[in-house]
Scaffold this active site. Structure first.
Site: not given
Ligand code: PEP
Ligand code: MG
Length: 944
Positions: A65, A146, A385, A831, A898, A918
């Site tokens: 502000k 506040m 703002r 991965s 993953c 990725y």
């Molecule tokens: C992991 O452990 O991150 C994974 C992708 O495998 P899961 O969740 O199937 O154990």
């Protein structure tokens, strides 16, 4: 680095004087001192009269502000003169047992003289009194959390000056009684802490009205208001043992202290937790000359957005009240007029506001949220703002501002919160079902469409009940006359919020939009009875627990439950029930995604086990499958029985016979997935969970299976017992299964390669990547990779086709990350399985962590739930080692993630920084990951 800490850094990047970067609190202090010579830090910044000592880039020091008031003053906008006491004073105040730093007093006194000079009035003067407001102002807005004191400077003498100056005794005493009440509540602590306690001032006021025989506050006469002041003061004396302070300077110090004190009130602490705002940021205090919107019908007050904050349209959007104070609009106690009407009520003010709208947007290059007051026909700007907005509006505004050449597309991408994409993908009501509801008179009322989207839930009438309902797993709709900051947790727990009072900028509307909740506000025809726990509209009474539906896009309130339907984006992308050109929001989404794709370096894949999931993910922009969990394919139809037969077999021959039944089914699954992925890489993981997970555990189920596959029930029971593990998460699972029973891996590899050959033969490109889970030692991978490669060779020879493929592994155990250089000798890709890596790095079970992790986060033992966003300091460091060591052996090693974290924006950015190739996440989070990946590139560039 933990995310909360990362956020502190981001927040600390504001510039001082447009040049020096303030990194931390300590350097901030030094900066303050340096600007003013070693001896004296500058604690107070003045603004007004066409100038401001601060500027918009100084939010860390002056709060949002204060920084913007200074900026507006410098832009030549009509800002009442004032000054800002810095956040640094707040921090020192708390560090030094609530004592102010030396040197603050003269700076405040000088700043007061500055206001007096510009406004032509004197603080404490009985003839020509200057009144001020005292307000908080943190770096980021914390609406209503506040404290504020208005009309400060009034006493028995100065009130006479105000009467003389305005010629309006009633107005003057109304200001005075409001001031004493606010001061008593906020500074002297008379405000009740619990809902069932009575506010002494409200009680006195009600009595006064009762005796005067009037309903409304504004029906009281000047004399009655004067009596109220005396009665309020008596109540203060009775409760605190002290007289109300008559000295304006004493009043000012009291209010400044109360505002700093309110940084640590319960509401502010809860809000900071919810939005990860660090405690050490502190708040600034803004002291500013009062201007009055409640002096008559040539006065008014309003709030406005330079664009529509709900849908993002490029229109001036807001509301105002004639003859009212600013708090009346925000508090939602009167429903205001739409801003377009101001053109009739005050044409020249409206014209001036339109010009300011344009000037502010051109200057800030951002949608602004402004507060203004008109005093006797003169316009004053009280605040600007960056305006809060829904996810919808954020995307539209960013997109439109690029098209209008106000900003570049990189800036548009920078501004967007990837998680806000959830709102764009959020369901709407099924149109047919809603039409039916309308036809059958189920629309109970229509309010303001304050937060778009569709929500159905059970009615609750207060915030604690909303929290309880959510805990029980229910969907709830919070119904209130109006909301206040105390309701914040309940709002967070609700699917939607419905209020009777207040406009588009009421607390309910603002907070709901920020949270991305569905909200219908200002639904005036609603009758709410908190005691009876009922709401009535159109002659129908609904009780607590009844179903209610809110259409936050149209403002309709509908009796009963309604089914929802996918958003337009999903209708275009997934259901194909809408053409791209029919949906504006789809086109905006698509353009922004294209901008993101043109910048990002990370590829984005998806976790999918079914062809339809894979197809959805491609529609969302996925560029491959990063994790296909093959065990999910084992549960479909009657294949589970073949799996069980395999587990119950006495020897390898028996297992192979059962696996032979599974092979064609798995092959068919993989064909479907390869076809859906149409040439994108597909990472298929070999069997991971422990075998006992596939067996029936109750006697009834065991007897059932015995009948089906011709194995005695006792044998099944014995096998279940034999496979029992004390800690299956760390037991015979992952590659350990394939190592002990290589024929399982062999069958799965065969299914993968036979499918790949078949699809390749049909002329489609296939890129299979076989992934071995839960590897700790390179020898495990060596053995499994050998099985996969030997099977591939056999299948290629049999089919007369060769397909390129990779064999890689998941890095999901700390040992694997540490010896990643050895593992990379065998693995062609890594991965990160961050679900397992998090649980094994922390030594906690992901299935049991729910018992204590929420406590850890709430009590700030951990900044965040590590299963939600990567613990960058710990698990993240293991990942970084994994990447570096893996590539020390195999420089071109492909690396991805993953685990569930792959769709979390902070984790995506982290993966970018450590050089991954990725990320892979669930299909609906693919767009989020694409945007976050683009932001990672921009953040990297900003650092250089
Ligand atoms: C992991 O452990 O991150 C994974 C992708 O495998 P899961 O969740 O199937 O154990
Ligand atoms: Mg795992």
């Amino acid at each position: 680095m933990a995310v909360a800490k990362a956020k502190k850094k981001v927040g600390a990047q504001a510039k001082t004087n447009g040049k020096a970067k303030i990194a931390k609190k300590s350097s901030l202090k030094k900066a303050g001192a340096a600007r003013n010579g070693r001896a004296q830090a500058k604690y107070v910044y003045v603004f007004g009269g066409g100038k401001g000592e601060g500027e918009a880039g100084m939010k860390n020091l002056l709060g949002g502000k204060g920084a913007n008031l200074a900026e507006m003053a410098s832009l030549g906008l009509p800002v009442p003169a004032g000054f800002t006491v810095t956040t640094e004073v707040c921090t020192e105040f708390y560090e030094n047992k609530r004592k102010y730093p030396k040197g603050l007093t003269p700076q405040i006194e000088n700043a007061l003289r500055h206001i007096e000079k510009i406004m032509g009035a004197q603080f404490g003067s009985p003839k020509n009194p200057l009144l001020v407001s005292v307000r908080s102002g943190a770096r980021v807005s914390m609406p209503g959390m506040m404290d504020t004191v208005l009309n400060l400077g009034l006493n028995e003498e100065t009130v006479q000056g105000l009467i003389a100056k305005t010629g309006n005794e009633r107005f003057a005493y109304d200001c005075y009684r409001r001031f004493v009440q606010m001061y008593g509540d906020v500074v002297l602590g008379l405000k009740p802490e619990h809902k069932d306690e009575i506010d002494p001032f409200e009680e006195i006021l009600e009595n006064k009205k009762h005796h005067a025989g009037v309903q409304l506050d504004n029906e009281l006469s000047a004399g009655q208001l004067q009596e109220l002041v005396a009665e309020f003061k008596a109540a203060i004396k009775q409760r605190t043992g002290h007289d109300f302070p008559e000295d304006p300077m004493e009043q000012l110090w009291g209010a400044v202290g109360a505002v700093f004190g309110s940084w640590m009130n319960e509401r502010a602490i809860a809000y900071r937790k919810l939005y990860h705002i660090p405690e050490d940021w502190g708040t600034a205090v803004n002291v500013q000359a009062m201007v009055f919107g409640n002096m008559g019908n040539d006065c008014g007050t309003g709030v406005a957005f330079t664009r529509d904050p709900a849908i993002g349209a490029n229109v001036f959007y807001g509301e105002y009240l004639i003859n009212a104070q600013g708090e009346d609009v925000v508090a939602g106690t009167r429903t205001p007029e739409p801003i377009s009407r101001l053109e009739q009520d005050m044409p020249s003010v409206y014209k001036q506001l339109l010009a300011i709208r344009q000037k502010l947007e051109r200057h800030y290059k951002e949608m602004q949220d402004v507060e203004f007051t008109v005093q006797n026909g003169k316009l004053w700007m009280l605040q600007t703002r960056n305006g809060k907005r829904t996810g919808f509006a954020a995307f539209k505004i960013a997109h439109d501002m690029v098209k209008e050449k106000l900003i570049k597309k990189e800036e548009a991408l920078r501004r967007l919160d990837p998680k806000a994409l959830n709102q764009l993908l959020r369901p709407v009501f099924d149109a047919q079902e809603k039409e039916e509801a309308v036809k059958h008179g189920r629309v109970l009322a229509k309010g303001l469409n304050a937060g778009p989207g569709a929500a159905s839930g059970r009615i609750v009438f207060n915030a604690p009940d909303a929290v309880e309902g959510k805990k029980r797993g229910e969907r709830v709709i919070l119904v209130r006359s109006e909301t206040s900051p105390e309701d914040i947790k309940g709002m967070d727990a609700s699917e939607g919020i419905l209020t009777k009072l207040g406009g588009m900028t009421s607390h309910a509307a603002l907070v709901a939009r920020q949270m991305g909740k569905v909200c219908v506000a200002g639904c005036g025809t609603l009758e709410i009875d908190y005691k009876a726990r009922t709401m009535t509209a159109k002659g129908q009474t609904l009780r607590e627990g009844d179903w209610l539906s809110l259409d936050g896009s149209s403002g309709e309130v509908i009796n009963g439950q309604l089914n929802t339907k996918p958003s337009e984006i999903l209708q275009v992308l997934i259901d194909k029930t809408m053409q791209p050109q029919e949906s504006e929001i789809f086109q905006i989404y698509d353009t922004i995604m294209q901008w993101a794709d043109s910048l990002r370096r990370l590829n984005v894949r998806t976790n999918a086990d079914q062809p339809d999931q894979a197809a959805n993910a491609i529609a969302f922009g996925a560029e491959g499958i990063g994790l296909c969990r093959t065990e999910h394919m084992f549960f479909g139809g009657d294949r589970i029985d073949a799996v069980r037969e395999m587990i119950l077999a006495d020897d390898e021959a028996g297992r192979r016979a059962a696996l032979g039944k599974l092979l064609p089914m798995q092959r068919q699954d993989f064909i479907g997935i390869f076809e859906a992925m149409n040439g994108f890489p597909v990472t298929i993981r070999t069997l991971d969970p422990p075998l006992h997970e596939f067996l029936p555990h109750t006697a009834h189920e065991q007897a059932d299976l015995a009948g089906k596959i011709g194995v005695p029930a006792e044998k099944i029971k014995a096998k279940v017992e034999a496979l029992h593990e004390f800690n299956p998460m760390l037991g015979h699972r992952g590659c350990r299964l394939g190592v002990v029973y290589p024929e399982i891996t062999e069958m799965q590899a065969r299914a993968i390669f036979e499918a790949a050959c078949e699809v390749a033969k049909a002329g489609k490109k296939v890129i299979p990547e076989v992934m071995i889970p839960l590897v700790a030692h390179v020898n495990e991978l060596k053995q499994q990779a050998q099985v996969v490669r030997a099977t591939a060779d056999k299948v290629f020879a049999e089919k007369g086709v060769k397909v390129d493929y990779l064999v890689g592994t998941m890095i999901e155990l700390p040992r694997a990350a540490v010896v990643a250089d050895q593992i990379a000798q065998e693995a062609e890709f890594f991965s990160f399985g961050t679900n397992d890596l998090t649980q094994t790095a922390f030594g906690l079970s992901r299935d049991d962590a729910g018992r204590f992790l929420p406590y850890y986060v709430e009590h700030e033992i951990l900044d965040n739930d590590p299963f939600d966003t990567i613990d960058q300091e710990g698990v993240g460091r293991l990942m970084q080692w994994g990447v570096e060591r893996g590539r020390s052996t195999r420089p071109k090693l492909k690396v991805g993630i993953c685990g569930e974290h792959g769709g979390d924006p902070a984790t995506v950015k982290f993966c970018h920084r450590i050089g991954q190739d990725y990320v892979s996440c669930s299909p609906f989070r693919v767009p989020i990951a694409r945007l976050a990946a683009a932001q990672a590139v921009l953040e990297e560039a900003d650092k250089d």
